[in-house]
Design a protein around this motif. Structure first.
Motif, PDB file in Angstrom:
ATOM      1  N   LEU A 174      -5.055  -1.008   6.725  1.00  0.00           N
ATOM      2  CA  LEU A 174      -5.417  -1.784   5.536  1.00  0.00           C
ATOM      3  C   LEU A 174      -6.188  -0.919   4.545  1.00  0.00           C
ATOM      4  CD1 LEU A 174      -6.319  -5.191   7.194  1.00  0.00           C
ATOM      5  CD2 LEU A 174      -4.385  -4.731   5.667  1.00  0.00           C
ATOM      6  N   MET A 175      -6.926   0.046   5.064  1.00  0.00           N
ATOM      7  CA  MET A 175      -7.639   0.975   4.187  1.00  0.00           C
ATOM      8  C   MET A 175      -6.629   1.804   3.391  1.00  0.00           C
ATOM      9  SD  MET A 175      -8.976   4.270   3.817  1.00  0.00           S
ATOM     10  CE  MET A 175      -8.622   4.967   5.431  1.00  0.00           C
ATOM     11  N   LEU A 176      -5.586   2.273   4.066  1.00  0.00           N
ATOM     12  CA  LEU A 176      -4.565   3.048   3.357  1.00  0.00           C
ATOM     13  C   LEU A 176      -3.831   2.183   2.336  1.00  0.00           C
ATOM     14  CD1 LEU A 176      -3.104   5.098   6.344  1.00  0.00           C
ATOM     15  CD2 LEU A 176      -4.468   5.999   4.468  1.00  0.00           C
ATOM     16  N   THR A 177      -3.705   0.881   2.628  1.00  0.00           N
ATOM     17  CA  THR A 177      -3.002  -0.029   1.721  1.00  0.00           C
ATOM     18  C   THR A 177      -3.883  -0.454   0.557  1.00  0.00           C
ATOM     19  OG1 THR A 177      -1.829  -0.888   3.642  1.00  0.00           O
ATOM     20  CG2 THR A 177      -1.643  -2.149   1.619  1.00  0.00           C
ATOM     21  N   THR A 178      -5.120  -0.847   0.866  1.00  0.00           N
ATOM     22  CA  THR A 178      -5.971  -1.437  -0.165  1.00  0.00           C
ATOM     23  C   THR A 178      -6.967  -0.440  -0.756  1.00  0.00           C
ATOM     24  OG1 THR A 178      -7.666  -2.101   1.438  1.00  0.00           O
ATOM     25  CG2 THR A 178      -5.884  -3.665   1.041  1.00  0.00           C
ATOM     26  N   GLY A 179      -7.155   0.705  -0.078  1.00  0.00           N
ATOM     27  CA  GLY A 179      -8.111   1.686  -0.569  1.00  0.00           C
ATOM     28  C   GLY A 179      -9.558   1.338  -0.257  1.00  0.00           C
ATOM     29  N   SER A 180      -9.771   0.229   0.473  1.00  0.00           N
ATOM     30  CA  SER A 180     -11.141  -0.198   0.769  1.00  0.00           C
ATOM     31  C   SER A 180     -11.464  -0.071   2.260  1.00  0.00           C
ATOM     32  CB  SER A 180     -11.312  -1.653   0.330  1.00  0.00           C
ATOM     33  OG  SER A 180     -12.351  -2.271   1.049  1.00  0.00           O
ATOM     34  N   THR A 181     -12.706   0.332   2.565  1.00  0.00           N
ATOM     35  CA  THR A 181     -13.124   0.451   3.958  1.00  0.00           C
ATOM     36  C   THR A 181     -13.807  -0.824   4.452  1.00  0.00           C
ATOM     37  OG1 THR A 181     -15.221   1.424   3.244  1.00  0.00           O
ATOM     38  CG2 THR A 181     -13.471   2.959   3.828  1.00  0.00           C
ATOM     39  N   ALA A 182     -13.773  -1.875   3.627  1.00  0.00           N
ATOM     40  CA  ALA A 182     -14.507  -3.099   3.981  1.00  0.00           C
ATOM     41  C   ALA A 182     -14.013  -3.710   5.295  1.00  0.00           C
ATOM     42  CB  ALA A 182     -14.395  -4.114   2.846  1.00  0.00           C
ATOM     43  N   TYR A 183     -12.703  -3.651   5.532  1.00  0.00           N
ATOM     44  CA  TYR A 183     -12.176  -4.218   6.778  1.00  0.00           C
ATOM     45  C   TYR A 183     -12.737  -3.485   7.986  1.00  0.00           C
ATOM     46  CZ  TYR A 183      -8.811  -7.452   4.716  1.00  0.00           C
ATOM     47  OH  TYR A 183      -8.239  -8.503   4.051  1.00  0.00           O
ATOM     48  N   LEU A 184     -12.832  -2.160   7.885  1.00  0.00           N
ATOM     49  CA  LEU A 184     -13.334  -1.373   9.004  1.00  0.00           C
ATOM     50  C   LEU A 184     -14.780  -1.746   9.325  1.00  0.00           C
ATOM     51  CD1 LEU A 184     -12.494   0.810  10.980  1.00  0.00           C
ATOM     52  CD2 LEU A 184     -13.441   2.499   9.420  1.00  0.00           C
ATOM     53  N   ALA A 185     -15.602  -1.896   8.278  1.00  0.00           N
ATOM     54  CA  ALA A 185     -16.999  -2.292   8.491  1.00  0.00           C
ATOM     55  C   ALA A 185     -17.053  -3.667   9.161  1.00  0.00           C
ATOM     56  CB  ALA A 185     -17.737  -2.309   7.156  1.00  0.00           C
TER      57      ALA A 185
ATOM     58  N   ASP B 117       8.753   1.392   1.528  1.00  0.00           N
ATOM     59  CA  ASP B 117       7.858   2.451   1.072  1.00  0.00           C
ATOM     60  C   ASP B 117       6.455   1.880   0.915  1.00  0.00           C
ATOM     61  OD1 ASP B 117       6.502   4.505  -0.019  1.00  0.00           O
ATOM     62  OD2 ASP B 117       7.626   4.553  -1.899  1.00  0.00           O
ATOM     63  N   ARG B 118       5.582   2.216   1.871  1.00  0.00           N
ATOM     64  CA  ARG B 118       4.251   1.630   1.887  1.00  0.00           C
ATOM     65  C   ARG B 118       3.433   2.034   0.688  1.00  0.00           C
ATOM     66  NH1 ARG B 118       1.072   1.024   6.880  1.00  0.00           N
ATOM     67  NH2 ARG B 118       2.418  -0.101   8.251  1.00  0.00           N
ATOM     68  N   ALA B 119       3.818   3.135   0.074  1.00  0.00           N
ATOM     69  CA  ALA B 119       3.037   3.601  -1.065  1.00  0.00           C
ATOM     70  C   ALA B 119       3.411   2.840  -2.328  1.00  0.00           C
ATOM     71  CB  ALA B 119       3.254   5.086  -1.261  1.00  0.00           C
ATOM     72  N   SER B 120       4.522   2.080  -2.281  1.00  0.00           N
ATOM     73  CA  SER B 120       4.941   1.367  -3.484  1.00  0.00           C
ATOM     74  C   SER B 120       3.973   0.228  -3.764  1.00  0.00           C
ATOM     75  CB  SER B 120       6.358   0.816  -3.307  1.00  0.00           C
ATOM     76  OG  SER B 120       6.341  -0.308  -2.466  1.00  0.00           O
ATOM     77  N   SER B 121       3.817  -0.087  -5.043  1.00  0.00           N
ATOM     78  CA  SER B 121       2.849  -1.116  -5.395  1.00  0.00           C
ATOM     79  C   SER B 121       3.291  -2.476  -4.856  1.00  0.00           C
ATOM     80  CB  SER B 121       2.662  -1.171  -6.914  1.00  0.00           C
ATOM     81  OG  SER B 121       3.892  -1.441  -7.528  1.00  0.00           O
ATOM     82  N   GLY B 122       4.604  -2.699  -4.784  1.00  0.00           N
ATOM     83  CA  GLY B 122       5.117  -3.969  -4.259  1.00  0.00           C
ATOM     84  C   GLY B 122       4.732  -4.157  -2.802  1.00  0.00           C
ATOM     85  N   ALA B 123       4.906  -3.111  -2.002  1.00  0.00           N
ATOM     86  CA  ALA B 123       4.577  -3.191  -0.581  1.00  0.00           C
ATOM     87  C   ALA B 123       3.080  -3.392  -0.390  1.00  0.00           C
ATOM     88  CB  ALA B 123       5.041  -1.930   0.133  1.00  0.00           C
ATOM     89  N   ARG B 124       2.298  -2.682  -1.183  1.00  0.00           N
ATOM     90  CA  ARG B 124       0.839  -2.815  -1.082  1.00  0.00           C
ATOM     91  C   ARG B 124       0.402  -4.231  -1.399  1.00  0.00           C
ATOM     92  NH1 ARG B 124      -1.396   2.827  -3.656  1.00  0.00           N
ATOM     93  NH2 ARG B 124      -1.283   3.962  -1.703  1.00  0.00           N
ATOM     94  N   ALA B 125       0.968  -4.781  -2.474  1.00  0.00           N
ATOM     95  CA  ALA B 125       0.598  -6.138  -2.878  1.00  0.00           C
ATOM     96  C   ALA B 125       0.974  -7.128  -1.781  1.00  0.00           C
ATOM     97  CB  ALA B 125       1.293  -6.497  -4.189  1.00  0.00           C
ATOM     98  N   LEU B 126       2.134  -6.913  -1.158  1.00  0.00           N
ATOM     99  CA  LEU B 126       2.607  -7.837  -0.128  1.00  0.00           C
ATOM    100  C   LEU B 126       1.688  -7.814   1.093  1.00  0.00           C
ATOM    101  CD1 LEU B 126       4.999  -9.733   0.563  1.00  0.00           C
ATOM    102  CD2 LEU B 126       6.039  -7.795   1.732  1.00  0.00           C
ATOM    103  N   VAL B 127       1.344  -6.619   1.575  1.00  0.00           N
ATOM    104  CA  VAL B 127       0.482  -6.493   2.753  1.00  0.00           C
ATOM    105  C   VAL B 127      -0.905  -7.059   2.454  1.00  0.00           C
ATOM    106  CG1 VAL B 127      -0.688  -4.841   4.268  1.00  0.00           C
ATOM    107  CG2 VAL B 127       1.722  -4.523   3.713  1.00  0.00           C
ATOM    108  N   THR B 128      -1.417  -6.768   1.264  1.00  0.00           N
ATOM    109  CA  THR B 128      -2.734  -7.279   0.878  1.00  0.00           C
ATOM    110  C   THR B 128      -2.721  -8.806   0.846  1.00  0.00           C
ATOM    111  OG1 THR B 128      -3.049  -5.294  -0.459  1.00  0.00           O
ATOM    112  CG2 THR B 128      -4.525  -7.123  -0.893  1.00  0.00           C
ATOM    113  N   GLU B 129      -1.670  -9.363   0.248  1.00  0.00           N
ATOM    114  CA  GLU B 129      -1.578 -10.814   0.107  1.00  0.00           C
ATOM    115  C   GLU B 129      -1.454 -11.496   1.476  1.00  0.00           C
ATOM    116  OE1 GLU B 129       1.563 -11.987  -2.634  1.00  0.00           O
ATOM    117  OE2 GLU B 129       1.688 -13.901  -1.557  1.00  0.00           O
ATOM    118  N   LEU B 130      -0.599 -10.951   2.341  1.00  0.00           N
ATOM    119  CA  LEU B 130      -0.421 -11.516   3.683  1.00  0.00           C
ATOM    120  C   LEU B 130      -1.745 -11.512   4.445  1.00  0.00           C
ATOM    121  CD1 LEU B 130       2.913  -9.966   4.980  1.00  0.00           C
ATOM    122  CD2 LEU B 130       2.258 -12.348   5.275  1.00  0.00           C
ATOM    123  N   THR B 131      -2.458 -10.394   4.355  1.00  0.00           N
ATOM    124  CA  THR B 131      -3.703 -10.272   5.102  1.00  0.00           C
ATOM    125  C   THR B 131      -4.747 -11.237   4.561  1.00  0.00           C
ATOM    126  OG1 THR B 131      -3.160  -7.939   5.355  1.00  0.00           O
ATOM    127  CG2 THR B 131      -5.388  -8.600   5.961  1.00  0.00           C
TER     128      THR B 131
END
Lengths: 205, 205
Positions: A174-185, B117-131
Protein backbone atom coordinates in the motif's frame (compact mmCIF):
# COMPACT_ATOMS: atom_id res chain seq x y z
CA UNK A 1 21.74 -30.80 -13.15
CA UNK A 2 25.40 -30.02 -13.83
CA UNK A 3 26.61 -26.52 -13.18
CA UNK A 4 29.84 -25.05 -14.44
CA UNK A 5 32.11 -24.38 -11.46
CA UNK A 6 32.09 -20.64 -10.81
CA UNK A 7 35.44 -18.88 -10.80
CA UNK A 8 36.16 -16.31 -8.13
CA UNK A 9 36.64 -13.64 -10.79
CA UNK A 10 33.37 -14.62 -12.47
CA UNK A 11 31.47 -14.44 -9.20
CA UNK A 12 32.97 -11.01 -8.48
CA UNK A 13 31.90 -9.74 -11.91
CA UNK A 14 28.37 -11.10 -11.43
CA UNK A 15 28.16 -9.43 -8.02
CA UNK A 16 29.42 -6.17 -9.50
CA UNK A 17 26.78 -6.24 -12.25
CA UNK A 18 24.01 -7.00 -9.75
CA UNK A 19 24.95 -4.26 -7.28
CA UNK A 20 25.38 -1.71 -10.11
CA UNK A 21 21.93 -2.59 -11.43
CA UNK A 22 20.44 -2.24 -7.94
CA UNK A 23 22.02 1.21 -7.59
CA UNK A 24 20.75 2.28 -11.04
CA UNK A 25 17.21 1.21 -10.16
CA UNK A 26 17.32 3.40 -7.06
CA UNK A 27 18.90 6.40 -8.78
CA UNK A 28 16.97 6.50 -12.05
CA UNK A 29 14.11 4.02 -11.71
CA UNK A 30 13.56 0.54 -13.08
CA UNK A 31 11.77 1.52 -16.29
CA UNK A 32 14.49 4.00 -17.28
CA UNK A 33 17.38 1.55 -16.78
CA UNK A 34 18.52 -0.35 -19.86
CA UNK A 35 20.98 -3.19 -20.30
CA UNK A 36 23.27 -0.65 -22.00
CA UNK A 37 23.25 1.46 -18.81
CA UNK A 38 24.32 -1.58 -16.80
CA UNK A 39 27.09 -2.32 -19.30
CA UNK A 40 28.30 1.27 -19.17
CA UNK A 41 28.27 1.34 -15.37
CA UNK A 42 30.17 -1.95 -15.03
CA UNK A 43 32.41 -1.82 -18.10
CA UNK A 44 31.11 -5.16 -19.35
CA UNK A 45 30.40 -6.18 -22.92
CA UNK A 46 27.08 -7.43 -24.21
CA UNK A 47 28.47 -10.95 -24.55
CA UNK A 48 29.83 -10.90 -20.98
CA UNK A 49 26.44 -9.78 -19.67
CA UNK A 50 24.69 -12.64 -21.44
CA UNK A 51 27.44 -15.05 -20.44
CA UNK A 52 26.71 -14.36 -16.77
CA UNK A 53 22.97 -13.88 -17.15
CA UNK A 54 21.82 -16.00 -20.11
CA UNK A 55 18.19 -15.39 -19.11
CA UNK A 56 18.59 -11.66 -19.83
CA UNK A 57 16.76 -8.91 -17.98
CA UNK A 58 14.35 -11.23 -16.14
CA UNK A 59 17.24 -13.26 -14.71
CA UNK A 60 19.11 -10.08 -13.79
CA UNK A 61 16.03 -8.73 -12.00
CA UNK A 62 15.70 -11.96 -10.01
CA UNK A 63 19.40 -11.68 -9.05
CA UNK A 64 18.90 -8.07 -7.92
CA UNK A 65 15.81 -9.08 -5.95
CA UNK A 66 17.79 -11.86 -4.27
CA UNK A 67 20.64 -9.38 -3.56
CA UNK A 68 18.27 -6.84 -1.98
CA UNK A 69 16.44 -9.57 -0.07
CA UNK A 70 19.72 -10.87 1.39
CA UNK A 71 20.60 -7.35 2.47
CA UNK A 72 17.17 -6.88 4.07
CA UNK A 73 17.53 -10.26 5.81
CA UNK A 74 20.92 -9.34 7.25
CA UNK A 75 19.48 -6.08 8.56
CA UNK A 76 16.54 -7.97 10.07
CA UNK A 77 18.73 -10.62 11.68
CA UNK A 78 20.85 -7.91 13.28
CA UNK A 79 17.66 -6.64 14.91
CA UNK A 80 16.27 -9.90 16.29
CA UNK A 81 17.46 -9.27 19.86
CA UNK A 82 15.76 -5.88 19.85
CA UNK A 83 12.27 -7.37 19.48
CA UNK A 84 12.59 -8.87 22.94
CA UNK A 85 11.72 -5.61 24.76
CA UNK A 86 9.21 -2.81 24.21
CA UNK A 87 12.04 -0.32 23.74
CA UNK A 88 13.33 -2.61 20.98
CA UNK A 89 9.92 -2.71 19.30
CA UNK A 90 9.67 1.05 19.26
CA UNK A 91 13.22 1.33 17.87
CA UNK A 92 12.35 -1.21 15.16
CA UNK A 93 9.20 0.77 14.30
CA UNK A 94 11.21 3.97 13.88
CA UNK A 95 13.86 2.23 11.76
CA UNK A 96 11.27 0.60 9.49
CA UNK A 97 9.23 3.79 9.01
CA UNK A 98 12.42 5.78 8.52
CA UNK A 99 13.62 3.44 5.77
CA UNK A 100 10.27 3.60 4.03
CA UNK A 101 10.17 7.38 4.33
CA UNK A 102 13.67 7.58 2.84
CA UNK A 103 13.05 5.13 -0.01
CA UNK A 104 9.36 5.81 -0.58
CA UNK A 105 8.23 4.42 -3.88
CA UNK A 106 11.85 3.80 -4.88
CA UNK A 107 12.32 1.02 -2.31
CA UNK A 108 14.31 -1.40 -4.49
CA UNK A 109 13.03 -4.57 -2.86
CA UNK A 110 9.45 -3.39 -3.08
CA UNK A 111 9.77 -2.44 -6.73
CA UNK A 112 11.37 -5.75 -7.58
CA UNK A 113 8.82 -7.86 -5.76
CA UNK A 114 6.20 -6.07 -7.81
CA UNK A 115 8.09 -5.97 -11.10
CA UNK A 116 9.59 -9.44 -11.35
CA UNK A 117 7.28 -12.06 -12.70
CA UNK A 118 5.37 -12.97 -9.56
CA UNK A 119 4.19 -16.19 -11.09
CA UNK A 120 7.77 -17.42 -11.50
CA UNK A 121 8.89 -20.05 -9.00
CA UNK A 122 11.95 -17.94 -8.12
CA UNK A 123 9.84 -14.93 -7.16
CA UNK A 124 7.43 -17.10 -5.20
CA UNK A 125 10.26 -18.73 -3.26
CA UNK A 126 11.78 -15.34 -2.49
CA UNK A 127 8.56 -13.77 -1.18
CA UNK A 128 7.76 -16.89 0.84
CA UNK A 129 11.25 -16.96 2.36
CA UNK A 130 11.27 -13.24 3.22
CA UNK A 131 7.88 -13.51 4.89
CA UNK A 132 8.84 -16.60 6.86
CA UNK A 133 12.08 -15.04 8.07
CA UNK A 134 10.24 -11.90 9.15
CA UNK A 135 7.66 -14.05 10.91
CA UNK A 136 10.33 -16.07 12.75
CA UNK A 137 12.09 -12.90 13.85
CA UNK A 138 8.87 -11.46 15.30
CA UNK A 139 7.84 -14.78 16.82
CA UNK A 140 11.19 -15.18 18.62
CA UNK A 141 10.82 -11.67 20.06
CA UNK A 142 7.27 -12.37 21.29
CA UNK A 143 8.30 -15.70 22.81
CA UNK A 144 11.20 -14.05 24.65
CA UNK A 145 8.81 -11.44 26.01
CA UNK A 146 6.33 -14.13 27.05
CA UNK A 147 9.17 -15.84 28.92
CA UNK A 148 9.91 -12.69 30.94
CA UNK A 149 6.23 -11.87 31.49
CA UNK A 150 6.03 -8.77 29.24
CA UNK A 151 3.51 -10.49 26.94
CA UNK A 152 0.63 -12.70 28.10
CA UNK A 153 1.67 -16.33 27.92
CA UNK A 154 -1.64 -17.54 26.44
CA UNK A 155 -1.27 -15.50 23.23
CA UNK A 156 -0.35 -17.63 20.22
CA UNK A 157 3.06 -16.14 19.37
CA UNK A 158 3.20 -17.82 15.96
CA UNK A 159 -0.25 -16.59 14.95
CA UNK A 160 0.49 -13.03 16.13
CA UNK A 161 3.79 -13.10 14.22
CA UNK A 162 2.16 -14.41 11.03
CA UNK A 163 -0.56 -11.77 11.25
CA UNK A 164 1.98 -8.98 11.70
CA UNK A 165 4.13 -10.30 8.81
CA UNK A 166 1.11 -10.28 6.52
CA UNK A 167 0.24 -6.80 7.74
CA UNK A 168 3.73 -5.50 7.00
CA UNK A 169 3.57 -7.14 3.57
CA UNK A 170 0.24 -5.45 2.83
CA UNK A 171 1.26 -2.09 4.29
CA UNK A 172 4.44 -2.13 2.17
CA UNK A 173 2.42 -2.78 -0.97
CA UNK A 174 0.00 0.00 0.00
CA UNK A 175 2.97 2.28 0.59
CA UNK A 176 4.15 1.66 -2.97
CA UNK A 177 0.60 2.32 -4.21
CA UNK A 178 -0.35 5.33 -2.10
CA UNK A 179 3.09 6.74 -1.27
CA UNK A 180 2.15 6.89 2.42
CA UNK A 181 3.68 4.98 5.34
CA UNK A 182 0.57 5.51 7.49
CA UNK A 183 -0.64 1.93 7.00
CA UNK A 184 2.68 0.55 8.21
CA UNK A 185 2.56 2.67 11.38
CA UNK A 186 -1.03 1.54 12.03
CA UNK A 187 -0.13 -2.13 11.51
CA UNK A 188 2.79 -2.04 13.97
CA UNK A 189 0.98 0.11 16.55
CA UNK A 190 -2.07 -2.16 16.51
CA UNK A 191 0.11 -5.26 16.93
CA UNK A 192 1.96 -3.67 19.87
CA UNK A 193 -1.33 -2.59 21.44
CA UNK A 194 -2.59 -6.16 21.11
CA UNK A 195 0.56 -7.68 22.61
CA UNK A 196 0.57 -5.16 25.48
CA UNK A 197 -3.14 -5.05 26.31
CA UNK A 198 -3.31 -8.67 27.36
CA UNK A 199 -1.20 -8.14 30.47
CA UNK A 200 -3.42 -7.87 33.56
CA UNK A 201 -2.40 -5.36 36.20
CA UNK A 202 -2.06 -8.23 38.65
CA UNK A 203 -1.57 -11.87 37.73
CA UNK A 204 -4.27 -12.85 40.24
CA UNK A 205 -7.07 -10.72 38.75
CA UNK B 1 -12.67 17.17 -21.78
CA UNK B 2 -15.44 16.19 -24.19
CA UNK B 3 -16.61 12.61 -24.22
CA UNK B 4 -18.74 11.05 -26.91
CA UNK B 5 -22.15 10.29 -25.37
CA UNK B 6 -22.31 6.53 -24.83
CA UNK B 7 -25.20 4.73 -26.44
CA UNK B 8 -27.09 2.15 -24.42
CA UNK B 9 -26.19 -0.50 -26.99
CA UNK B 10 -22.53 0.51 -26.89
CA UNK B 11 -22.43 0.32 -23.10
CA UNK B 12 -24.08 -3.10 -23.21
CA UNK B 13 -21.48 -4.37 -25.70
CA UNK B 14 -18.63 -3.01 -23.59
CA UNK B 15 -20.07 -4.67 -20.48
CA UNK B 16 -20.46 -7.95 -22.40
CA UNK B 17 -16.82 -7.85 -23.53
CA UNK B 18 -15.61 -7.10 -20.01
CA UNK B 19 -17.62 -9.85 -18.32
CA UNK B 20 -16.62 -12.37 -21.00
CA UNK B 21 -12.96 -11.49 -20.50
CA UNK B 22 -13.34 -11.85 -16.72
CA UNK B 23 -14.88 -15.30 -17.18
CA UNK B 24 -12.11 -16.37 -19.60
CA UNK B 25 -9.43 -15.29 -17.12
CA UNK B 26 -11.03 -17.50 -14.46
CA UNK B 27 -11.56 -20.49 -16.74
CA UNK B 28 -8.29 -20.57 -18.67
CA UNK B 29 -5.97 -18.08 -16.99
CA UNK B 30 -4.83 -14.60 -17.92
CA UNK B 31 -1.72 -15.58 -19.89
CA UNK B 32 -3.62 -18.06 -22.05
CA UNK B 33 -6.40 -15.61 -23.00
CA UNK B 34 -5.92 -13.71 -26.27
CA UNK B 35 -7.88 -10.87 -27.82
CA UNK B 36 -9.05 -13.41 -30.41
CA UNK B 37 -10.55 -15.53 -27.61
CA UNK B 38 -12.46 -12.49 -26.36
CA UNK B 39 -13.70 -11.74 -29.89
CA UNK B 40 -14.80 -15.36 -30.36
CA UNK B 41 -16.62 -15.43 -27.00
CA UNK B 42 -18.45 -12.16 -27.63
CA UNK B 43 -18.95 -12.27 -31.40
CA UNK B 44 -17.20 -8.93 -31.86
CA UNK B 45 -14.85 -7.89 -34.64
CA UNK B 46 -11.33 -6.62 -34.17
CA UNK B 47 -12.40 -3.09 -35.13
CA UNK B 48 -15.30 -3.17 -32.64
CA UNK B 49 -12.96 -4.29 -29.87
CA UNK B 50 -10.59 -1.42 -30.58
CA UNK B 51 -13.48 0.99 -31.01
CA UNK B 52 -14.61 0.27 -27.45
CA UNK B 53 -11.14 -0.19 -25.97
CA UNK B 54 -8.73 1.94 -28.01
CA UNK B 55 -6.04 1.34 -25.37
CA UNK B 56 -6.02 -2.39 -26.21
CA UNK B 57 -5.29 -5.15 -23.71
CA UNK B 58 -4.09 -2.82 -20.92
CA UNK B 59 -7.31 -0.81 -21.07
CA UNK B 60 -9.37 -4.00 -21.17
CA UNK B 61 -7.54 -5.36 -18.12
CA UNK B 62 -8.24 -2.13 -16.21
CA UNK B 63 -11.92 -2.43 -17.16
CA UNK B 64 -12.03 -6.04 -15.94
CA UNK B 65 -10.27 -5.02 -12.70
CA UNK B 66 -12.84 -2.26 -12.20
CA UNK B 67 -15.66 -4.75 -12.96
CA UNK B 68 -14.34 -7.29 -10.43
CA UNK B 69 -13.69 -4.55 -7.88
CA UNK B 70 -17.26 -3.27 -8.18
CA UNK B 71 -18.54 -6.81 -7.67
CA UNK B 72 -16.30 -7.25 -4.60
CA UNK B 73 -17.49 -3.87 -3.25
CA UNK B 74 -21.15 -4.82 -3.66
CA UNK B 75 -20.51 -8.07 -1.80
CA UNK B 76 -18.70 -6.16 0.93
CA UNK B 77 -21.39 -3.53 1.28
CA UNK B 78 -24.03 -6.24 1.64
CA UNK B 79 -22.04 -7.49 4.62
CA UNK B 80 -21.51 -4.23 6.48
CA UNK B 81 -24.28 -4.83 9.03
CA UNK B 82 -22.78 -8.22 9.86
CA UNK B 83 -19.56 -6.72 11.24
CA UNK B 84 -21.51 -5.19 14.10
CA UNK B 85 -21.64 -8.45 16.11
CA UNK B 86 -19.17 -11.25 16.88
CA UNK B 87 -21.43 -13.74 15.10
CA UNK B 88 -21.20 -11.46 12.06
CA UNK B 89 -17.41 -11.37 12.24
CA UNK B 90 -17.19 -15.12 12.34
CA UNK B 91 -19.61 -15.41 9.40
CA UNK B 92 -17.52 -12.86 7.44
CA UNK B 93 -14.36 -14.83 8.23
CA UNK B 94 -15.90 -18.05 6.89
CA UNK B 95 -17.19 -16.32 3.75
CA UNK B 96 -13.84 -14.70 3.02
CA UNK B 97 -11.82 -17.86 3.59
CA UNK B 98 -14.38 -19.87 1.62
CA UNK B 99 -14.09 -17.53 -1.37
CA UNK B 100 -10.31 -17.69 -1.29
CA UNK B 101 -10.38 -21.48 -0.95
CA UNK B 102 -12.70 -21.67 -3.97
CA UNK B 103 -10.77 -19.25 -6.16
CA UNK B 104 -7.26 -19.91 -4.86
CA UNK B 105 -4.66 -18.53 -7.22
CA UNK B 106 -7.35 -17.94 -9.84
CA UNK B 107 -9.00 -15.14 -7.84
CA UNK B 108 -9.66 -12.73 -10.72
CA UNK B 109 -9.35 -9.55 -8.68
CA UNK B 110 -6.11 -10.73 -7.12
CA UNK B 111 -4.63 -11.69 -10.47
CA UNK B 112 -5.61 -8.37 -11.99
CA UNK B 113 -4.28 -6.26 -9.16
CA UNK B 114 -0.98 -8.03 -9.69
CA UNK B 115 -1.04 -8.11 -13.48
CA UNK B 116 -2.23 -4.65 -14.41
CA UNK B 117 0.43 -2.01 -14.49
CA UNK B 118 0.58 -1.11 -10.81
CA UNK B 119 2.33 2.12 -11.58
CA UNK B 120 -0.60 3.34 -13.68
CA UNK B 121 -2.78 5.94 -12.05
CA UNK B 122 -5.89 3.83 -12.74
CA UNK B 123 -4.49 0.83 -10.88
CA UNK B 124 -3.35 2.99 -7.99
CA UNK B 125 -6.75 4.62 -7.68
CA UNK B 126 -8.46 1.22 -7.75
CA UNK B 127 -6.27 -0.34 -5.03
CA UNK B 128 -6.56 2.78 -2.87
CA UNK B 129 -10.34 2.86 -3.26
CA UNK B 130 -10.77 -0.87 -2.51
CA UNK B 131 -8.63 -0.59 0.60
CA UNK B 132 -10.43 2.51 1.86
CA UNK B 133 -13.85 0.94 1.33
CA UNK B 134 -12.76 -2.20 3.18
CA UNK B 135 -11.37 -0.03 5.96
CA UNK B 136 -14.58 1.99 6.28
CA UNK B 137 -16.68 -1.19 6.39
CA UNK B 138 -14.55 -2.62 9.21
CA UNK B 139 -14.40 0.72 11.03
CA UNK B 140 -18.20 1.10 10.98
CA UNK B 141 -18.57 -2.40 12.42
CA UNK B 142 -16.07 -1.70 15.22
CA UNK B 143 -17.72 1.64 16.04
CA UNK B 144 -21.15 -0.01 16.24
CA UNK B 145 -19.71 -2.61 18.61
CA UNK B 146 -18.06 0.09 20.70
CA UNK B 147 -21.44 1.80 20.95
CA UNK B 148 -23.08 -1.34 22.36
CA UNK B 149 -20.13 -2.15 24.63
CA UNK B 150 -18.86 -5.26 22.78
CA UNK B 151 -15.54 -3.54 22.00
CA UNK B 152 -13.56 -1.34 24.40
CA UNK B 153 -14.39 2.31 23.72
CA UNK B 154 -10.80 3.51 24.05
CA UNK B 155 -9.56 1.46 21.06
CA UNK B 156 -8.90 3.58 17.97
CA UNK B 157 -11.47 2.09 15.57
CA UNK B 158 -9.92 3.75 12.53
CA UNK B 159 -6.43 2.52 13.31
CA UNK B 160 -7.63 -1.03 14.00
CA UNK B 161 -9.60 -0.97 10.73
CA UNK B 162 -6.62 0.32 8.73
CA UNK B 163 -4.35 -2.30 10.25
CA UNK B 164 -6.81 -5.09 9.43
CA UNK B 165 -7.26 -3.78 5.85
CA UNK B 166 -3.50 -3.80 5.31
CA UNK B 167 -3.34 -7.30 6.82
CA UNK B 168 -6.05 -8.59 4.48
CA UNK B 169 -4.22 -6.96 1.55
CA UNK B 170 -0.96 -8.65 2.52
CA UNK B 171 -2.56 -12.00 3.33
CA UNK B 172 -4.32 -11.97 -0.07
CA UNK B 173 -1.02 -11.31 -1.84
CA UNK B 174 0.63 -14.10 0.17
CA UNK B 175 -2.27 -16.38 -0.74
CA UNK B 176 -1.57 -15.76 -4.43
CA UNK B 177 2.12 -16.42 -3.78
CA UNK B 178 1.94 -19.42 -1.47
CA UNK B 179 -1.46 -20.83 -2.42
CA UNK B 180 -2.44 -20.99 1.27
CA UNK B 181 -5.21 -19.08 3.07
CA UNK B 182 -3.52 -19.60 6.46
CA UNK B 183 -2.23 -16.03 6.63
CA UNK B 184 -5.71 -14.64 6.07
CA UNK B 185 -7.13 -16.74 8.89
CA UNK B 186 -4.32 -15.62 11.20
CA UNK B 187 -4.86 -11.95 10.31
CA UNK B 188 -8.60 -12.04 11.04
CA UNK B 189 -8.26 -14.18 14.17
CA UNK B 190 -5.59 -11.91 15.62
CA UNK B 191 -7.70 -8.81 14.92
CA UNK B 192 -10.74 -10.38 16.59
CA UNK B 193 -8.64 -11.46 19.56
CA UNK B 194 -7.36 -7.88 19.87
CA UNK B 195 -10.84 -6.37 19.64
CA UNK B 196 -12.25 -8.89 22.16
CA UNK B 197 -9.41 -8.97 24.66
CA UNK B 198 -9.78 -5.35 25.67
CA UNK B 199 -13.13 -5.87 27.36
CA UNK B 200 -12.70 -6.17 31.15
CA UNK B 201 -14.88 -8.70 32.96
CA UNK B 202 -16.42 -5.85 34.93
CA UNK B 203 -16.39 -2.21 33.91
CA UNK B 204 -15.36 -1.23 37.46
CA UNK B 205 -12.17 -3.35 37.59
Amino acid sequence: MTQRPATIKGEATKARIVSAYAALIVSRGLAATTLDDIRAATGTSKSQLFHYFPGGKEELLMAVARFEADRAMDQMRARVPSLSSWAGWSQWREQLLGEYDRHGRDCPLGILIIEIDRASSGARALVTELTEQLQRMIQTGIENMQADGSVRADLDARRCARSLSAGIHGASALMLTTGSTAYLADVIDTAVEHLRSGIPLSADL
